[in-house]
Design a protein around this motif. Structure first.
Motif, mmCIF file in Angstrom:
data_model
loop_
_atom_site.group_PDB
_atom_site.id
_atom_site.type_symbol
_atom_site.label_atom_id
_atom_site.label_comp_id
_atom_site.label_asym_id
_atom_site.label_seq_id
_atom_site.Cartn_x
_atom_site.Cartn_y
_atom_site.Cartn_z
ATOM 1 N N LEU A 1 21.400 16.310 -5.726
ATOM 2 C CA LEU A 1 21.463 17.771 -4.627
ATOM 3 C C LEU A 1 19.616 17.974 -3.669
ATOM 4 C CD1 LEU A 1 22.097 20.910 -6.926
ATOM 5 C CD2 LEU A 1 23.258 19.888 -4.927
ATOM 6 N N HIS A 2 19.157 17.528 -4.668
ATOM 7 C CA HIS A 2 17.002 17.464 -3.238
ATOM 8 C C HIS A 2 17.925 16.184 -2.346
ATOM 9 C CE1 HIS A 2 13.588 17.122 -1.815
ATOM 10 N NE2 HIS A 2 13.325 16.480 -1.768
ATOM 11 N N GLU A 3 18.252 15.351 -2.776
ATOM 12 C CA GLU A 3 18.902 13.975 -2.238
ATOM 13 C C GLU A 3 19.906 13.843 -0.808
ATOM 14 O OE1 GLU A 3 16.805 11.388 -1.776
ATOM 15 O OE2 GLU A 3 15.688 12.787 -2.908
ATOM 16 N N ALA A 4 20.842 15.157 -1.015
ATOM 17 C CA ALA A 4 21.663 15.412 -0.742
ATOM 18 C C ALA A 4 20.828 16.768 0.314
ATOM 19 C CB ALA A 4 22.762 16.271 -1.415
ATOM 20 N N GLY A 5 19.944 17.538 0.105
ATOM 21 C CA GLY A 5 19.606 18.310 0.542
ATOM 22 C C GLY A 5 18.816 17.376 2.336
ATOM 23 N N HIS A 6 18.060 16.031 1.684
ATOM 24 C CA HIS A 6 17.624 15.231 3.149
ATOM 25 C C HIS A 6 19.023 15.093 4.130
ATOM 26 C CE1 HIS A 6 14.149 15.089 1.787
ATOM 27 N NE2 HIS A 6 13.875 14.262 0.550
ATOM 28 N N LEU A 7 19.465 14.320 3.152
ATOM 29 C CA LEU A 7 21.019 14.324 4.451
ATOM 30 C C LEU A 7 21.267 15.424 5.192
ATOM 31 C CD1 LEU A 7 23.550 11.600 2.359
ATOM 32 C CD2 LEU A 7 21.395 11.195 4.235
ATOM 33 N N ALA A 8 21.433 16.311 4.781
ATOM 34 C CA ALA A 8 22.109 17.500 5.224
ATOM 35 C C ALA A 8 21.207 18.425 6.430
ATOM 36 C CB ALA A 8 21.843 18.680 4.081
ATOM 37 N N VAL A 9 20.022 18.546 6.120
ATOM 38 C CA VAL A 9 19.035 19.211 7.274
ATOM 39 C C VAL A 9 18.677 17.993 8.285
ATOM 40 C CG1 VAL A 9 17.984 20.111 5.617
ATOM 41 C CG2 VAL A 9 17.084 18.528 6.099
ATOM 42 N N THR A 10 18.816 16.735 7.904
ATOM 43 C CA THR A 10 19.119 15.472 9.543
ATOM 44 C C THR A 10 20.005 15.669 10.017
ATOM 45 O OG1 THR A 10 17.382 14.368 7.592
ATOM 46 C CG2 THR A 10 18.656 13.304 9.426
ATOM 47 N N PRO A 11 20.121 15.715 11.663
ATOM 48 C CA PRO A 11 20.497 15.713 12.939
ATOM 49 C C PRO A 11 21.692 14.341 12.352
ATOM 50 C CG PRO A 11 18.315 16.020 13.520
ATOM 51 C CD PRO A 11 18.760 15.662 12.154
ATOM 52 N N PHE A 12 23.056 15.344 12.600
ATOM 53 C CA PHE A 12 24.197 14.000 12.859
ATOM 54 C C PHE A 12 24.021 13.682 13.204
ATOM 55 C CE2 PHE A 12 27.933 12.785 14.525
ATOM 56 C CZ PHE A 12 28.826 13.088 13.523
ATOM 57 N N GLN A 13 23.393 13.096 14.306
ATOM 58 C CA GLN A 13 23.368 11.750 14.868
ATOM 59 C C GLN A 13 21.913 11.095 14.236
ATOM 60 O OE1 GLN A 13 24.682 9.977 17.295
ATOM 61 N NE2 GLN A 13 26.232 12.319 17.540
ATOM 62 N N GLU A 14 21.336 11.225 13.400
ATOM 63 C CA GLU A 14 20.355 10.797 12.872
ATOM 64 C C GLU A 14 20.683 10.241 11.305
ATOM 65 O OE1 GLU A 14 16.672 11.944 12.904
ATOM 66 O OE2 GLU A 14 16.561 13.386 14.794
ATOM 67 N N ARG A 15 21.449 11.032 10.645
ATOM 68 C CA ARG A 15 22.364 11.089 9.708
ATOM 69 C C ARG A 15 23.161 9.803 9.440
ATOM 70 N NH1 ARG A 15 23.460 16.526 9.454
ATOM 71 N NH2 ARG A 15 25.758 15.831 9.813
ATOM 72 N N LYS A 16 23.695 9.365 10.249
ATOM 73 C CA LYS A 16 24.518 7.612 10.453
ATOM 74 C C LYS A 16 22.979 6.763 10.237
ATOM 75 C CE LYS A 16 25.160 7.876 14.946
ATOM 76 N NZ LYS A 16 26.230 7.839 15.852
ATOM 77 N N LEU A 17 22.457 6.711 10.464
ATOM 78 C CA LEU A 17 20.593 5.750 10.381
ATOM 79 C C LEU A 17 20.492 5.620 9.061
ATOM 80 C CD1 LEU A 17 19.519 6.461 14.120
ATOM 81 C CD2 LEU A 17 21.122 4.908 13.862
ATOM 82 N N VAL A 18 20.315 7.088 8.452
ATOM 83 C CA VAL A 18 19.608 7.090 7.465
ATOM 84 C C VAL A 18 20.252 5.733 6.452
ATOM 85 C CG1 VAL A 18 19.594 8.282 5.102
ATOM 86 C CG2 VAL A 18 19.478 9.629 7.080
ATOM 87 N N GLY A 19 18.880 5.165 5.884
ATOM 88 C CA GLY A 19 19.349 3.798 5.160
ATOM 89 C C GLY A 19 19.084 2.643 5.958
ATOM 90 N N THR A 20 18.499 2.528 7.024
ATOM 91 C CA THR A 20 19.022 1.566 8.115
ATOM 92 C C THR A 20 17.625 1.612 8.403
ATOM 93 O OG1 THR A 20 19.310 2.911 10.092
ATOM 94 C CG2 THR A 20 21.413 2.067 8.875
ATOM 95 N N ASP A 21 17.184 -0.019 9.457
ATOM 96 C CA ASP A 21 15.839 -0.247 9.478
ATOM 97 C C ASP A 21 15.966 0.731 11.852
ATOM 98 O OD1 ASP A 21 17.693 -1.889 11.322
ATOM 99 O OD2 ASP A 21 17.003 -3.734 10.919
ATOM 100 N N GLN A 22 16.627 1.703 11.859
ATOM 101 C CA GLN A 22 17.160 2.310 12.359
ATOM 102 C C GLN A 22 16.722 3.195 13.158
ATOM 103 O OE1 GLN A 22 21.147 1.988 13.813
ATOM 104 N NE2 GLN A 22 20.662 -0.230 14.553
ATOM 105 N N ILE A 23 16.588 4.156 11.675
ATOM 106 C CA ILE A 23 15.625 5.783 10.954
ATOM 107 C C ILE A 23 14.373 5.876 11.586
ATOM 108 C CG2 ILE A 23 15.269 5.172 8.939
ATOM 109 C CD1 ILE A 23 16.674 8.428 10.127
ATOM 110 N N SER A 24 14.414 6.545 12.239
ATOM 111 C CA SER A 24 12.033 7.037 12.099
ATOM 112 C C SER A 24 11.287 6.763 11.248
ATOM 113 C CB SER A 24 11.960 8.009 12.979
ATOM 114 O OG SER A 24 10.807 7.745 12.784
ATOM 115 N N SER A 25 10.616 6.097 11.150
ATOM 116 C CA SER A 25 9.622 5.437 9.793
ATOM 117 C C SER A 25 8.722 7.122 9.319
ATOM 118 C CB SER A 25 8.296 4.430 10.498
ATOM 119 O OG SER A 25 7.834 4.826 11.681
ATOM 120 N N GLU A 26 9.200 8.190 10.703
ATOM 121 C CA GLU A 26 8.770 9.011 10.768
ATOM 122 C C GLU A 26 9.728 10.107 9.636
ATOM 123 O OE1 GLU A 26 5.689 10.579 11.937
ATOM 124 O OE2 GLU A 26 5.283 8.492 12.121
#
Length: 167
Positions: free
Chosen positions: A57-82
Motif C-alpha cells: 500500500l505504501h508503494e502504491a501511494g507513491h504511484l498514486a501521488v505521482t502526476p499521471f504523466q510522470e507515473r509512466k516514467l517510474v522505474g525508468t531512467d527517465q524519472i527525475s533523480s529527485e
C-alpha cells in the motif's frame, strides 16, 4: 496459507486493481524494499521475498501521488533523480493511511515496527488522533478534502478520498 492468499493482501490487490494500479508478480533478487519494486504505473511483487505485505500500500501511494504523466516514467531512467521528493513521501504515507481506512485494515498493517525509520508508533498515534500530517498536500493534489472544505462542499472529509490517483 501463503502471503498472496491472506485476506489482507487479497483486499489490497483487489483495491489496487479497482483504482488502476497494476500489480505484476515477478521474481527478483534485490530491491529497496524486500519483495517490492515499482515500474511504469505498476508494482512488482516477489511474494517469496516480501517481508511486510503492508508495504504494498505504501508503494502504491507513491504511484498514486505521482502526476499521471510522470507515473509512466517510474522505474525508468527517465524519472527525475529527485523522485520521490520528501513531499511525495509524506503524501504517500498519508495516502496509505486513507487506503487502510477505506479497506478497514489495522494501521499496523502498513505502519509496522520495522518501517518508517522507527516512527511507526508516531504515525499511528498522530493519525489515530486526527492529526493528518501532509493533509494540505493531498488536498492540493486534488485527492481529498479537509474538514472545512468538505463541509462547504457537503462531501466527506479525509480520510475519505475524492479520488485515488493524481491527474
Amino acid at each position: 496459507m501463503t502471503v498472496k492468499e491472506s485476506i489482507e493482501v487479497k483486499k489490497v490487490l483487489q483495491f489496487l486493481e479497482e483504482i488502476g494500479i497494476e500489480v505484476i508478480e515477478k521474481q527478483f533478487q534485490s530491491s529497496f524494499l524486500p519483495g517490492l519494486d515499482l515500474g511504469s504505473n505498476c508494482i512488482y511483487i516477489d511474494y517469496d521475498n516480501l517481508l511486510y505485505p503492508g508495504d504494498i500500500l505504501h508503494e502504491a501511494g507513491h504511484l498514486a501521488v505521482t502526476p499521471f504523466q510522470e507515473r509512466k516514467l517510474v522505474g525508468t531512467d527517465q524519472i527525475s533523480s529527485e523522485w520521490p521528493t520528501q513531499g511525495d513521501e509524506i503524501a504517500a504515507i498519508l495516502w496509505s493511511y486513507a487506503a487502510l481506512h477505506h479497506l478497514q485494515l489495522p494501521l499496523e498493517f502498513v505502519f509496522h515496527p520495522n518501517g518508517y525509520k522507527n516512527a511507526s508508533k508516531w504515525y499511528i498515534s498522530n493519525f489515530s488522533s486526527g492529526n493528518y500530517i501532509g493533509l494540505p498536500l493531498l488536498e492540493w493534489m486534488g485527492l481529498c478534502l479537509g474538514n472545512e472544505k468538505a463541509e462547504k462542499e457537503k462531501k466527506s472529509p479525509f480520510p475519505a478520498m475524492q479520488k485515488w490517483l493524481r491527474d
